[in-house]
Every structure is written in C-alpha cells, then in structure tokens.
Design a protein around this motif. Structure first.
Motif, PDB file in Angstrom:
ATOM      1  N   SER A  82       0.870  -1.166  -0.087  1.00  0.00           N
ATOM      2  CA  SER A  82      -0.072   0.355  -0.037  1.00  0.00           C
ATOM      3  C   SER A  82       1.144   0.648   0.020  1.00  0.00           C
ATOM      4  CB  SER A  82      -1.068  -0.452   1.354  1.00  0.00           C
ATOM      5  OG  SER A  82      -0.205   0.578   2.177  1.00  0.00           O
ATOM      6  N   GLY A  83       0.329   1.982  -0.147  1.00  0.00           N
ATOM      7  CA  GLY A  83       0.825   3.975  -0.811  1.00  0.00           C
ATOM      8  C   GLY A  83       1.745   3.874   0.833  1.00  0.00           C
ATOM      9  N   GLU A  84       0.356   3.628   2.522  1.00  0.00           N
ATOM     10  CA  GLU A  84       1.093   3.942   3.289  1.00  0.00           C
ATOM     11  C   GLU A  84       2.244   3.207   3.519  1.00  0.00           C
ATOM     12  OE1 GLU A  84      -0.777   4.364   7.613  1.00  0.00           O
ATOM     13  OE2 GLU A  84      -1.854   3.884   6.061  1.00  0.00           O
ATOM     14  N   ASP A  85       2.294   1.780   3.536  1.00  0.00           N
ATOM     15  CA  ASP A  85       3.130   1.651   4.177  1.00  0.00           C
ATOM     16  C   ASP A  85       4.819   1.624   3.127  1.00  0.00           C
ATOM     17  OD1 ASP A  85       1.669  -0.009   5.683  1.00  0.00           O
ATOM     18  OD2 ASP A  85       1.426  -2.010   4.395  1.00  0.00           O
ATOM     19  N   ARG A  86       4.808   2.054   1.998  1.00  0.00           N
ATOM     20  CA  ARG A  86       5.916   2.095   1.261  1.00  0.00           C
ATOM     21  C   ARG A  86       6.545   3.449   2.124  1.00  0.00           C
ATOM     22  NH1 ARG A  86       7.623   1.209  -4.005  1.00  0.00           N
ATOM     23  NH2 ARG A  86       9.229   2.570  -4.657  1.00  0.00           N
ATOM     24  N   THR A  87       5.334   4.404   1.781  1.00  0.00           N
ATOM     25  CA  THR A  87       6.026   5.316   2.622  1.00  0.00           C
ATOM     26  C   THR A  87       6.447   5.471   4.374  1.00  0.00           C
ATOM     27  OG1 THR A  87       4.156   7.295   1.220  1.00  0.00           O
ATOM     28  CG2 THR A  87       5.215   7.839   3.406  1.00  0.00           C
ATOM     29  N   ALA A  88       5.782   4.257   4.846  1.00  0.00           N
ATOM     30  CA  ALA A  88       6.616   4.315   5.981  1.00  0.00           C
ATOM     31  C   ALA A  88       7.703   3.635   6.259  1.00  0.00           C
ATOM     32  CB  ALA A  88       6.009   3.426   7.206  1.00  0.00           C
ATOM     33  N   CYS A 135      10.065  -1.960  -2.027  1.00  0.00           N
ATOM     34  CA  CYS A 135      10.433  -0.350  -2.582  1.00  0.00           C
ATOM     35  C   CYS A 135      11.532   0.164  -2.915  1.00  0.00           C
ATOM     36  CB  CYS A 135      10.468   0.275  -1.121  1.00  0.00           C
ATOM     37  SG  CYS A 135       9.149  -0.285   0.296  1.00  0.00           S
TER      38      CYS A 135
END
Length: 411
Positions: free
Chosen positions: A176-182, A338
């Motif tokens: 998810s975009g959230e996991d990738r950013t984190a 990532c």
C-alpha cells in the motif's frame, strides 16, 4: 533440480511434464537436456536454441552441452527436448543436425541419447520417428503432457509452473502507499544510524544474530514495516550484505571470519548497537557470543571455515544450508518491494540464490532487475557476467550438493 526418488516415470509425457516443474516455467526457444542414471532421471539443463550460424556447424554447441552435463559424474545417458514451434513439423526439421551432433558428442562421452522430442505450443512428437502409424503429423497434443500422471503428482506435492523469467516471473510484492512511505522513512532513519556503526564489531555481531534468528524459521507472514526497513538498511552496507549471504549458506562462523579478514572493524567505533526490538535486539548490551566485547572473530585460514570467495562461488561448504538459503530467499522477496539501493541488494541476493540452485534464467532476471533499480550495482554486474558466461555454481554442479525443490521423502 534433482527429481525426488519416489517419482515414477511411465512414458515420454511424464518426462516432458517434469521439465517445466524442474525449471519452474514452461520453456520456449530452448534445448532441455536431462541426464540419466540407468532408468533414473538426473540433472536438468536448459539452453537457448542456437541460431542459423551455429546450426550450420553445431559441434561447438554440442561440446558446450557435454561440458555442462559432465558435471553429473554418474550420468550414463541423456534425454533431449527442443521446445520450439519452428521447423519441426515436417521431418527432418530445422534442428535435426543439432540433435545428430549432440547424439554423436554425448555418445562418444558415454552418455548416449536415449530419446529426443520436439515440443511446441500445441503439439509434440518424437524427434527421430517418421512412421505415420505411431508418429502422425503434426504430432500428439501438448495437453497429454499437461495431463500426465507425473505432472499431476508434482502439483499434488505443491509444485507449480510459473511464467518464464523474461515474462516478469516473481514480481515484487505489492505494498500500500502508506506502507511504502513508512518503510522508506524508517529505512532512512536506520541507515543513518547504521552508517555510523559500519566499523562496529558489536553492531556486526548483533546483526548476524538477528538475521540468523530470522532465517531459522521460514517466514510465514509479512514482516512489520519497521523490520523490513531495518533489514533493507542493513543490506545497503556491502560488507554486511555479503556476510548475510555467506552466513545463510555456511553459518555464522564463516561470516564472522570473513569480516575480520577483510578488515571491516574499527576499534575506535564504540557506539552501542541498534536494532528493532521485534527482531530480538538486546538494548542492554551486545549479542552474546557474536558481537560482545570479548568476541574475537576466527582468523583467516582456520580449517573448516570457508572464505567468502569459496562460499559465493559455491565451492564450500560441501553442502550449503539449503533450508536457511530458502528462508533468506523468502525474506529478500519482501525486501525488494520498495526498490532503490536496498531493493537492488535484495534482488542481487535472490539472483545469487537462484544461481546456486542452478536456475540461471531466474538468476539473470533478478540480476537484470537489480541493475534497473541501481545501475552499476557492482555485485549484480559481476554475478550477471558469471551467469551469461554459463558458469555453474559449484553446488549446482555436484549431485550431492545440488538444490532439490522437494526432499526425497516428499509425499
């Protein structure tokens, strides 16, 4: 791949049905050669079919095939299959001269060709039979291979046939975009801390303990984002990346001895080690027996402890820790998601493991993807050169050491 000793071959359809499971995909434009030990299947080799210039004089190509197959010292016969749609529907066919050359070269070396087949997208047939009553044109349906008893048994055992490496086999996991950013944010934080500890014996020892504990069990679940970030950051240090690969194949002692030999430790680096608590990090002190203050890594040349070069080329140990390498491959798959330098390191590790398994096509695909993520990534370049030259990993070339997709007692 070596077939399980409990698989039963009943006819050509079973042999041809085993090949995609052995390779992991249905080959195209390929020559597949299999060694025989009496009536038992041995090793599987896949090569690109040669072009017109080589087909006009295929002796050098045949010699190359022999060179690879001779790594199986117990082989006393061979089977050949040309996977192609080109030029075989009407005898003698485009590749008859190639098959004749292989028959001559392999036969002279004590590995006579017992059978050979052409396999296309829709039909297959015996390469030597021209009798319409038993080998009618254009051949038998390929569905007979897919429906073979051995193919069904392999599927029952959990084997699957995926897309070819060049078709994007084993794409990175989706985040998810959230996991990738984190992950990327945590990774930079860990990388900054780890970079200051590159020369720390305690940090190296702690890291080896963490990786070893993680690989002791095949990961069955997705790792938390902070652990993924930390592991990715650790792979951005080339000496630590290499140590992880060596440790997975040959144990912690080999990883520690090699690190000392290459002089990566700095006595002036006294920063306390760091790491996520979920990975077993011991914040109260360094890892016992690995990175502690009293730890002295084994010196180079200690009997029974192989060097990095011997391990990375598959020369030592005699048999690698395949269970741990399989676990490492599963972890590295999660670390590729990532991209970036850490993704290139993880893909290079997966390429090395594929090469160790004797799966050159997959190795080339992973290494190519690593260089797309990080152009000029040195270890990927070196490994890809080995693969393209056709060099076999030492373990893949020895029957007693070669990777098996299934253990002999699989059921």
């Amino acid at each position: 791949m070596k077939p399980s000793e409990h698989l039963t071959v009943r006819g050509p359809e079973d042999i041809l049905g085993f090949i995609p499971h052995s390779l992991g995909y249905w080959p195209a434009g390929s020559l597949v050669a299999m060694t025989l030990h009496g009536n038992r299947l041995g090793a599987t080799l896949r090569l690109d079919l040669p072009g017109p210039e080589t087909l006009s004089d295929p002796r050098d190509y045949a010699d190359s095939v022999l060179g690879y197959l001779q790594a199986d010292g117990d082989a006393d016969g061979a089977l050949l299959a040309c996977f192609t749609n080109d030029g075989w529907m009407e005898p003698p066919g485009t590749y008859r001269g190639l098959l004749d050359a292989l028959q001559s070269v392999l036969g002279a070396a004590g590995m006579p060709v017992r059978d050979a087949w052409y396999v296309g997208d829709a039909f297959w047939r015996d390469a030597y039979c021209t009798e319409p009553s038993c080998c009618p044109s254009p051949g038998r349906s390929v569905q007979a291979i897919r429906d073979s008893m051995l193919n069904a048994e392999m599927v029952f055992r959990g084997s699957s046939v995926g897309p070819a490496p060049e078709d994007g086999a084993h794409p990175p996991p989706t985040l998810s975009g959230e996991d990738r950013t984190a992950i990327l944010a945590y990774e930079e934080t860990w990388a900054e801390q780890l970079d200051r500890r590159r020369g720390s014996r305690d940090q190296f020892g702690q890291l080896m303990v963490q990786w070893e504990a993680l690989l002791a069990n095949v990961p069955g679940q997705v790792l938390p984002v902070n652990e993924v970030a930390y592991l990715r950051a650790s792979l951005r240090v080339p000496a630590w990346r290499d140590a992880v690969l060596v440790m997975a194949a040959a144990g912690q002692a080999a990883a520690l001895a090699g690190a000392a030999k290459f002089g990566i430790f700095d006595a002036g680096c006294i920063l306390a080690p760091v790491g996520p608590a979920l990975l077993g990090f011991a914040p109260s002190g360094p890892a016992s027996g690995a990175g502690g203050a009293g730890w002295e890594p084994a010196g180079p040349g200690i009997p029974g402890i192989p060097g990095y070069g011997e391990v990375l080329l598959g020369l030592e140990p005699v048999v690698p820790a395949w269970h741990t390498l399989n676990s490492l491959d599963a972890v590295l798959e999660q670390l590729t998601a990532c991209g970036g330098q850490a993704g290139a390191a993880a893909l290079t590790g997966r390429g090395w493991i594929a090469w160790c398994r004797g799966r050159g096509s997959y190795a080339a695909a992973y290494l190519g993807r690593a260089l797309e993520e990080e152009p000029g990534y040195r270890l990927a370049e070196l490994m890809l050169e080995l693969v393209r030259r056709g060099n076999l990993c030492g373990w893949a070339a020895r029957k007693e050491a070669a990777w098996r997709k299934f253990e002999p007692d699989a059921a």
